[in-house]
Design a protein around this motif. Structure first.
Motif, short mmCIF file in Angstrom:
data_model
loop_
_atom_site.label_atom_id
_atom_site.label_comp_id
_atom_site.label_asym_id
_atom_site.label_seq_id
_atom_site.Cartn_x
_atom_site.Cartn_y
_atom_site.Cartn_z
N SER A 1 0.85 -1.19 0.00
CA SER A 1 0.00 0.00 0.00
C SER A 1 0.89 1.24 0.00
N THR B 1 -5.10 6.44 -1.07
CA THR B 1 -4.18 5.33 -0.81
C THR B 1 -4.20 4.36 -1.97
N LEU B 2 -3.03 3.90 -2.38
CA LEU B 2 -2.93 2.86 -3.38
C LEU B 2 -2.78 1.50 -2.69
N ASN B 3 -3.41 0.48 -3.22
CA ASN B 3 -3.28 -0.87 -2.70
C ASN B 3 -3.68 -1.85 -3.81
N HIS C 1 -6.84 -0.86 -5.57
CA HIS C 1 -6.77 0.47 -6.21
C HIS C 1 -5.30 0.78 -6.45
N PRO C 2 -4.67 0.11 -7.43
CA PRO C 2 -3.22 0.20 -7.58
C PRO C 2 -2.70 1.42 -8.33
N LYS C 3 -3.58 2.26 -8.92
CA LYS C 3 -3.11 3.34 -9.76
C LYS C 3 -3.91 4.61 -9.52
N LEU C 4 -3.20 5.76 -9.49
CA LEU C 4 -3.89 7.04 -9.37
C LEU C 4 -4.64 7.35 -10.67
N GLU D 1 1.65 4.23 -9.67
CA GLU D 1 1.03 2.92 -9.85
C GLU D 1 1.86 1.85 -9.16
N SER E 1 6.40 5.79 -10.62
CA SER E 1 5.91 7.16 -10.42
C SER E 1 6.57 8.15 -11.36
#
Length: 240
Positions: free
Chosen positions: A169, A186-188, A191-194, A203, A216
């Motif tokens: 994360s 938060t990425l996890n 939800h791995p990518k902005l 990502e 990034s």
């Protein structure tokens, strides 16, 4: 390499002989019992490992632990200390070898060798099984196996990268005051990518693997992507 060698010998032990405790110690060995009336999920077993040493192996919802005892009088051999999840193996200068295998699993084992050189052999002993209805404390496993580090990614931002049994994360931190940049969330794994609207690119690459990375880019144009590795899970920790 040392660990790999020991593991190989452990497999050979499983396929062949298993260590037998001395007769005096065997009279009270191999028995699992409740540690106390207050904690019915803690069980203890004792066994011999050779060289006049015994081991007291405890299994509880918080995981396995081992103390070493003198076979003659049952007293603890304090110079060896206690093995547990945070300290699963004796130091190389201990004079004997002992290590908890699979310390975060439900079926840990103790790998031990008390004779040096080619005269001794490795042996594996199973920890006692948790009583029916008892299980490992998953929250404790997650807490003990969670590691984080923080790296700058540009544009006044840090990325706090966390690795746990639940996977990687990322949260984003303002370098100026150390506060979380909540608008980036938060990425996890889920939800791995902005989103493109975030203004920066971030990502998690390979979010289900043991070696994820954060990809990034905080500047436009021909600026290359940066790749930052997540911290490694502590030895023996699971990845769900």
């Amino acid at each position: 390499m040392r660990y790999a060698l020991r593991t190989g010998l452990a497999v050979a032990t499983l396929a062949g002989s298993v260590i037998v405790p001395s007769a005096a110690f065997a009279a009270t060995s191999h028995g699992a019992r409740s540690a106390s009336a207050a904690d019915q999920c803690t069980v203890v077993a004792t066994d011999g490992v050779g060289a006049g040493l015994g081991v007291r192996m405890t299994m509880s919802p918080q995981g396995p632990s081992v103390v070493f005892v003198d076979e003659a009088d049952g007293s603890q051999v304090k110079r060896f200390g206690t093995l547990d999840r945070s300290h699963p193996a004796l130091a190389r200068d201990a004079g004997i070898e002992a290590e908890i295998l699979n310390p975060y699993g439900s079926t840990p084992q103790l790998l031990a060798k008390t004779n040096g050189g080619r005269d001794g052999y490795y042996a594996i002993q199973n920890f006692p099984t948790l009583p029916k209805g008892c299980s490992l404390d998953e929250a404790t496993v997650v807490k003990q196996c969670t590691v984080s580090h923080q790296d700058g990614i540009g544009a006044g931002l840090d990325a706090r990268l966390t690795m746990s049994p639940k996977g990687p994360s990322v949260t984003f931190i303002d370098e100026a005051d150390g506060s979380q940049v909540t608008r980036l969330g938060t990425l996890n794994r889920s939800h791995p990518k902005l989103p493109d609207s975030a203004g920066i690119y971030a990502e998690i690459v390979q979010p289900t693997s043991w070696d994820p990375q954060l990809k990034s880019k905080t500047q436009g144009g021909s600026t290359p992507y940066a790749f930052t590795s997540f911290p490694k899970l502590p030895k023996g920790c699971p990845l769900n």
